[in-house]
Design a protein around this motif. Sequence first.
Motif, PDB file in Angstrom:
ATOM      1  N   GLY A 144     -39.597 -77.863 -71.680  1.00  0.00           N
ATOM      2  CA  GLY A 144     -38.201 -78.254 -71.571  1.00  0.00           C
ATOM      3  C   GLY A 144     -37.212 -77.109 -71.596  1.00  0.00           C
ATOM      4  N   MET A 145     -37.683 -75.869 -71.550  1.00  0.00           N
ATOM      5  CA  MET A 145     -36.770 -74.724 -71.564  1.00  0.00           C
ATOM      6  C   MET A 145     -36.242 -74.464 -70.159  1.00  0.00           C
ATOM      7  N   ILE A 146     -34.925 -74.497 -70.023  1.00  0.00           N
ATOM      8  CA  ILE A 146     -34.247 -74.226 -68.752  1.00  0.00           C
ATOM      9  C   ILE A 146     -33.640 -72.835 -68.825  1.00  0.00           C
ATOM     10  N   PHE A 147     -34.122 -71.917 -68.013  1.00  0.00           N
ATOM     11  CA  PHE A 147     -33.600 -70.555 -68.009  1.00  0.00           C
ATOM     12  C   PHE A 147     -32.500 -70.436 -66.959  1.00  0.00           C
ATOM     13  N   ILE A 148     -31.321 -69.993 -67.390  1.00  0.00           N
ATOM     14  CA  ILE A 148     -30.217 -69.842 -66.445  1.00  0.00           C
ATOM     15  C   ILE A 148     -29.687 -68.412 -66.497  1.00  0.00           C
ATOM     16  N   ARG A 149     -29.083 -67.997 -65.401  1.00  0.00           N
ATOM     17  CA  ARG A 149     -28.530 -66.648 -65.313  1.00  0.00           C
ATOM     18  C   ARG A 149     -27.372 -66.499 -66.296  1.00  0.00           C
ATOM     19  N   ARG A 150     -27.222 -65.279 -66.827  1.00  0.00           N
ATOM     20  CA  ARG A 150     -26.139 -65.020 -67.772  1.00  0.00           C
ATOM     21  C   ARG A 150     -24.781 -65.053 -67.087  1.00  0.00           C
ATOM     22  N   SER A 151     -24.746 -64.697 -65.819  1.00  0.00           N
ATOM     23  CA  SER A 151     -23.492 -64.738 -65.067  1.00  0.00           C
ATOM     24  C   SER A 151     -23.733 -65.432 -63.731  1.00  0.00           C
ATOM     25  N   THR A 152     -22.853 -66.362 -63.399  1.00  0.00           N
ATOM     26  CA  THR A 152     -22.986 -67.103 -62.133  1.00  0.00           C
ATOM     27  C   THR A 152     -21.762 -66.913 -61.247  1.00  0.00           C
ATOM     28  N   LYS A 153     -20.931 -65.930 -61.569  1.00  0.00           N
ATOM     29  CA  LYS A 153     -19.682 -65.740 -60.828  1.00  0.00           C
ATOM     30  C   LYS A 153     -19.923 -65.404 -59.360  1.00  0.00           C
ATOM     31  N   ASP A 154     -21.041 -64.735 -59.072  1.00  0.00           N
ATOM     32  CA  ASP A 154     -21.283 -64.257 -57.711  1.00  0.00           C
ATOM     33  C   ASP A 154     -22.003 -65.259 -56.825  1.00  0.00           C
ATOM     34  N   SER A 155     -22.324 -66.435 -57.363  1.00  0.00           N
ATOM     35  CA  SER A 155     -23.088 -67.397 -56.566  1.00  0.00           C
ATOM     36  C   SER A 155     -22.520 -68.799 -56.739  1.00  0.00           C
ATOM     37  N   ALA A 156     -21.731 -69.233 -55.768  1.00  0.00           N
ATOM     38  CA  ALA A 156     -21.169 -70.581 -55.813  1.00  0.00           C
ATOM     39  C   ALA A 156     -22.275 -71.630 -55.711  1.00  0.00           C
ATOM     40  N   LEU A 157     -23.282 -71.363 -54.894  1.00  0.00           N
ATOM     41  CA  LEU A 157     -24.370 -72.322 -54.739  1.00  0.00           C
ATOM     42  C   LEU A 157     -25.134 -72.496 -56.047  1.00  0.00           C
ATOM     43  N   TYR A 158     -25.332 -71.406 -56.776  1.00  0.00           N
ATOM     44  CA  TYR A 158     -26.025 -71.507 -58.070  1.00  0.00           C
ATOM     45  C   TYR A 158     -25.274 -72.464 -58.994  1.00  0.00           C
ATOM     46  N   ARG A 159     -23.955 -72.339 -59.039  1.00  0.00           N
ATOM     47  CA  ARG A 159     -23.160 -73.212 -59.904  1.00  0.00           C
ATOM     48  C   ARG A 159     -23.241 -74.662 -59.448  1.00  0.00           C
ATOM     49  N   VAL A 160     -23.264 -74.877 -58.145  1.00  0.00           N
ATOM     50  CA  VAL A 160     -23.380 -76.238 -57.615  1.00  0.00           C
ATOM     51  C   VAL A 160     -24.706 -76.854 -58.047  1.00  0.00           C
ATOM     52  N   VAL A 161     -25.789 -76.097 -57.919  1.00  0.00           N
ATOM     53  CA  VAL A 161     -27.120 -76.604 -58.276  1.00  0.00           C
ATOM     54  C   VAL A 161     -27.222 -76.847 -59.779  1.00  0.00           C
ATOM     55  N   LEU A 162     -26.722 -75.913 -60.592  1.00  0.00           N
ATOM     56  CA  LEU A 162     -26.798 -76.082 -62.045  1.00  0.00           C
ATOM     57  C   LEU A 162     -25.976 -77.282 -62.498  1.00  0.00           C
ATOM     58  N   ARG A 163     -24.787 -77.447 -61.929  1.00  0.00           N
ATOM     59  CA  ARG A 163     -23.947 -78.593 -62.283  1.00  0.00           C
ATOM     60  C   ARG A 163     -24.666 -79.899 -61.952  1.00  0.00           C
ATOM     61  N   ALA A 164     -25.284 -79.949 -60.770  1.00  0.00           N
ATOM     62  CA  ALA A 164     -25.997 -81.162 -60.362  1.00  0.00           C
ATOM     63  C   ALA A 164     -27.224 -81.407 -61.241  1.00  0.00           C
ATOM     64  N   TYR A 165     -27.901 -80.334 -61.652  1.00  0.00           N
ATOM     65  CA  TYR A 165     -29.089 -80.461 -62.494  1.00  0.00           C
ATOM     66  C   TYR A 165     -28.710 -81.038 -63.861  1.00  0.00           C
ATOM     67  N   VAL A 166     -27.633 -80.527 -64.447  1.00  0.00           N
ATOM     68  CA  VAL A 166     -27.177 -81.060 -65.731  1.00  0.00           C
ATOM     69  C   VAL A 166     -26.793 -82.530 -65.588  1.00  0.00           C
ATOM     70  N   ALA A 167     -26.096 -82.878 -64.514  1.00  0.00           N
ATOM     71  CA  ALA A 167     -25.720 -84.272 -64.280  1.00  0.00           C
ATOM     72  C   ALA A 167     -26.957 -85.147 -64.088  1.00  0.00           C
ATOM     73  N   TYR A 168     -27.942 -84.603 -63.387  1.00  0.00           N
ATOM     74  CA  TYR A 168     -29.185 -85.349 -63.155  1.00  0.00           C
ATOM     75  C   TYR A 168     -29.877 -85.680 -64.476  1.00  0.00           C
ATOM     76  N   LEU A 169     -29.993 -84.677 -65.356  1.00  0.00           N
ATOM     77  CA  LEU A 169     -30.636 -84.903 -66.647  1.00  0.00           C
ATOM     78  C   LEU A 169     -29.854 -85.905 -67.481  1.00  0.00           C
ATOM     79  N   ALA A 170     -28.524 -85.778 -67.489  1.00  0.00           N
ATOM     80  CA  ALA A 170     -27.694 -86.696 -68.273  1.00  0.00           C
ATOM     81  C   ALA A 170     -27.810 -88.128 -67.745  1.00  0.00           C
ATOM     82  N   ARG A 171     -27.843 -88.300 -66.422  1.00  0.00           N
ATOM     83  CA  ARG A 171     -27.975 -89.644 -65.841  1.00  0.00           C
ATOM     84  C   ARG A 171     -29.279 -90.307 -66.257  1.00  0.00           C
TER      85      ARG A 171
END
Length: 667
Positions: A144-171
Amino acid sequence: MTRRLPWLDGRPHPRDVLREAPFAGALQRYAEQLGHSVEAVREEAEPVLDEMLASHRERVAGAWNTFGRWMLRAHDVVVDEEHLVELRRLDRSHSLAFAFSHRSYLDGFVLPLALAARRFSPTYTIGGANLDLPVIGKLASQTGMIFIRRSTKDSALYRVVLRAYVAYLARHGANLAWSIEGGRTRTGKLRPPTHGLLNYLADAVDQHDETDVLIVPAAIVYDQLHEVSRMTREAKGATKTPEDLGWLVSMARLQGRRLGRAYLSFGTPIPLRERLAQLRNEGIGEAHLVERLALDASHQINRATPVTVTAFVCLALLGSDRALTFDQVLLTLSPLADYVESRAWPVAGSATLTDESSIRRALHELVDSGVLDCYDAGPESVWQVADEQHLVAAFYRNTIIHVLVGRAIGEIALLEAADTLHPPGAPQDPAKATKLAVRAARRQALALRDLLKFEFFFPRRDDFLAELREELATLTEPGEEPEQTTARAAEAIDEAPLLLSHLVLRPFIDAYHVLADRLVAADGADIHENDHDELLADSMRLGEQWLRQRQIASAESVSLELLRNALKLAEFRGLMRLSDQRPSPATTDADHDDSDDSGDPRGSDHEPEPLSTNHDDTAARRRDLAERRAAFLAELTLVNERLTHIAQVAQRRYLTVTTPRAADAAE
C-alpha cells in the motif's frame, strides 16, 4: 458509501486503471486543453501512473509488517486505544484519511502497523519517491505504499494523474495516510502543512456525491530518536545524507539500542464534506478552503500530541544556565506539571509528570544517549545539557512547545501592561489606566502573534484573544478577572508560580535578532533571492560569535531552521527589496475587534496587497527600507529585554527557594 477496496490480491496493469473513472474524465479534459488525442495522453500517462501504483498483497504485507516491527525495536509503541475503537467503527463506512505529524522515518511503520494489528481496512500510505529504494521500494508498494515525486511543478500531467489516483482510492473507500507537513520536522515542532493531498481529497468529495472522507489528525511522538542528531547537524549546515540502501542499513543498525517509547494518538476526525460546506457558509473563498482545512488538522494534531516526561526534562535543563540537582529538576518541573494539568493537555502514557521515578528514568536515558551530561562524583549528582547537544534537547522540548507558547505570550503581554501602568506622567484615574493597560496587553500579544507566525499555529484573531484571556486566568488570584490581573500586571508577574516566556520564546527571538542585525548591516541595499544563502551563512557566523559572547542564551538559536523562518518573516514584511514593501505591524490597528492580522499565513484568510508608495526618489526609498529594517531590529530588542526581565524574576525566585533536601540538611 460502498467500499470496493481495489487491488487487494494483485497489481493491475496501469493501462487498465487509466480507463476507469475518474481517470478517464481527467485525461479527456487534459487532452482537450492541449489539443491532443485522448489515446496519446493516455499512453503518456501510463508510465506516470506506473510510478505510483500500489497494491495490497497479503503474503508480502505479512513479511513487511515483520520487518516494520524489527525496525521499531528501539521503541515500545503506545497507542491511543480509546480513539482507535471509535475509528474502527468509522472505518466500516468511511474512507479514513490519516494526516500524521512527521518526526521520523519510523512514522511510516508506526501508523500502518497499529492499524493492521487492529484489522482496519488496508491503508495506502503516501511517501516520497526518495524512499523508493531498489527491491525495498517494490516490496513496499505491494503493502500500500504510494511513492510520489517530491516536486510536481514541472509536470502538469503528473499532477492530473496523482489527483485522479487519490480520487479513485477515495471513491472506492480506501484509507489513506500521509504526512501533512510534507517532510520531517527538523526542530521537533509541527511544520506548516502542505495542501496538495488535501486539495485532491476536497476535489474528490466535491466531484462525487458518494465519496465520504474523514480527515483523521494523527500525532506521533517519541521519547527519543536516533536520527535527531543527524537532523540537528543539518540544521547547523551539514549536507543531508541521501536515502539509499547504505543509509537504510545504517538506520536499521541504530535501532538496536533502546530509546524508550513511541506514542500514537488521534485528534477529532474532520468530516470533509461537512467542513467544506461549513466554511463556504462562513464566506471563506474557494482559494482558502483547503488552507483552513489544513490549519484545522494541524491544530488537532497539536492538541492530540501528548506531553512526554523527556520533553519536560529537556525544557527544565535548557532553561538553566547551570547544572541542576535532582531536587532542583523537580522544583522546576512541579509548577509546569500543575500548568499542564490545569490546561487539560494529554500526558504520554498517562504518566505523572512529577513522579520521581519517571523523571529519574528520563534523566538516565538522556544521559545514556549523550544528550545530557551527569556529574556524580560530588555529594549529589547534577545534570546539564551536554556539549553540542542543545539542538537535540531542543528537538525533544519542541514536541510540547505548542502547549506553552500561549502562556509565554501572556507573560510578555502583562509586562507591556505593567509599563503602561507605571510610566512617568501616567494617568492617575485607575479605570482609565486599567483600560489602557488592557489595550496595551492585547496589542503586545497580537504583535507577538504576528512576529512568530512562521513558527507556531495560532488561531484566528478573536479565538487567539479568547485564549489569551484563559491564559491570563492562570495568572490570576481566585475570583479575579483577567482585566483585574492586567491592572496589577507587575505584581502578577512577581507572584506567578510559573514563568515560561524566557524558556519558550527566547531561542526564536534570539535567532530572529541575529538575522535582523544582518539586515540592518545591509542598510537600504536590496537583498535578492540569490543572496539569501550568503545572508543565512553570515547570520550563522554572527550567531556563533554572539553565543561565545553570551549575547544569545543558547546554541539552539544558531540554527538554519530558525534563521530561515526569520528570513520568511522579513520577506513577508517587505524588508528584503524596494520592490516588495509591505505594511509593518505598526500600520494595523490591533484594538479593532473586527480587524484581523495582516496576512498571517496560519491564522487569516488573506494577505495584504503590496504597500503602495509615492516615493519617486530611490534614495529616499532606500532610507525608508533601512529605517524599517532598524524598526524590525528594535522590535526584537524590546521583546528580548522583556524576556530578560522575566528570566531575572524567575531566577531570583528560584535562588530564594530552598529545596526539600536542603531543608532536611539544615535541620
